[in-house]
Design an enzyme around this catalytic site. Structure first.
Site, PDB file in Angstrom:
ATOM      1  CD  GLN A  85      18.786  29.435  74.005  1.00  0.00           C
ATOM      2  OE1 GLN A  85      18.798  30.803  74.753  1.00  0.00           O
ATOM      3  NE2 GLN A  85      17.653  29.660  72.605  1.00  0.00           N
ATOM      4  CB  THR A  95      18.936  33.373  76.189  1.00  0.00           C
ATOM      5  OG1 THR A  95      17.915  33.361  74.249  1.00  0.00           O
ATOM      6  CG2 THR A  95      17.391  33.851  76.963  1.00  0.00           C
ATOM      7  CG  ASP A 146      29.836  27.724  77.362  1.00  0.00           C
ATOM      8  OD1 ASP A 146      29.466  27.771  78.210  1.00  0.00           O
ATOM      9  OD2 ASP A 146      29.088  28.884  76.882  1.00  0.00           O
ATOM     10  NE  ARG A 181      32.111  28.529  68.815  1.00  0.00           N
ATOM     11  CZ  ARG A 181      30.174  28.534  69.464  1.00  0.00           C
ATOM     12  NH1 ARG A 181      29.667  27.358  68.174  1.00  0.00           N
ATOM     13  NH2 ARG A 181      30.563  29.045  70.501  1.00  0.00           N
ATOM     14  CG  HIS A 218      21.029  24.674  71.164  1.00  0.00           C
ATOM     15  ND1 HIS A 218      20.673  26.260  70.773  1.00  0.00           N
ATOM     16  CD2 HIS A 218      20.017  24.020  70.645  1.00  0.00           C
ATOM     17  CE1 HIS A 218      19.861  26.495  70.781  1.00  0.00           C
ATOM     18  NE2 HIS A 218      19.177  25.514  70.889  1.00  0.00           N
TER      19      HIS A 218
END
Length: 235
Positions: free
Chosen positions: A90, A176, A93, A58, A108
């Site tokens: 959230q 979201t 990246d 990722r 997160h």
């Protein structure tokens, strides 16, 4: 719609149009990987190499994606709005930062950081994390993990987020699903504080009834339009 204290929550939907895979869509990340294996402390204890490989993959994918106009619009809002704005994401990246957002909380965690399980230091980490990688802070070998919040762990900076929600007069949720707590409860906290609540989403469903207003459509369309609306009202 002049508002001076704004809290914005973003989820996977804002980065999807940049090519970052979502999680709960039918072809999302959790349709291809078992979350218990790669996104829990127990999975990491069972097979740290598998978990490191998942996040290394990722992390490498971030080199092929760029912020989109929705990220840029929120950065513009932060620069130009008359008042305070806090962006809570959230997403793990770094597209918000690359677009120019600065007052930002990654609740997160961040894909581009490594966390030492010995000393607790969080370090910027752009390369792969190997099972025996050493901590830049304390030198311990084999004790690094991705600095991301796994299922069963407490998101970061919740007290700070909670304080902002009790003071805000506008709460906006973008891209979201509202299915994961504690973020799913932010709208109720904001409403209890008397804030106007607005959802921007590809499809306003599920938790849409908990908002005062909704704007439906791709993030690259609805977010810039919404930002223009806010700036025009506060200008």
């Amino acid at each position: 719609m002049p508002r001076s204290r704004i809290v914005i929550l973003t989820g996977a939907g804002i980065s999807a149009e940049s090519g970052v895979a979502t999680f709960r869509d039918p072809d999302g990340v959790w349709a291809k990987f078992n979350l218990e294996d790669v996104a829990t402390p127990e999975g990491f204890a069972r097979d740290p190499a598998k978990v490191q490989d998942f996040y290394n993959m990722r992390r490498r994918q971030m080199d092929s994606v760029e912020p989109n106009v929705a990220h840029a619009a929120l950065a513009r809002l932060e620069r130009e709005v008359r008042g305070d704005i806090l962006l809570v994401t959230q997403n793990i990246d770094d597209l918000h930062e690359r677009a120019g957002s600065r007052n930002l909380i990654h609740m997160h965690g961040e894909l581009g950081r490594a966390l030492c399980q010995d000393c607790g230091a969080s370090s910027v980490w752009a390369a792969d994390i190997a099972v025996q990688s050493g901590c830049p802070a304390c030198g311990a070998k084999g004790r690094l993990r991705p600095d991301v919040v796994w299922f069963g762990e407490m998101p970061y900076r919740m007290e700070e987020i909670g304080e902002a929600l009790t003071r805000c007069d506008l709460f906006v949720a973008i891209g979201t699903s509202g299915s994961v707590y504690p973020a799913a409860g932010f709208v109720e906290e904001a409403r209890a504080a008397g804030a106007l609540t607005i959802e921007l989403n590809l499809k306003c469903a599920g938790w849409a009834s908990r908002f005062d207003d909704q704007m439906e459509g791709p993030a690259t369309q609805v977010v810039p339009a919404f930002v223009e609306r806010i700036l025009s009202a506060t200008g």
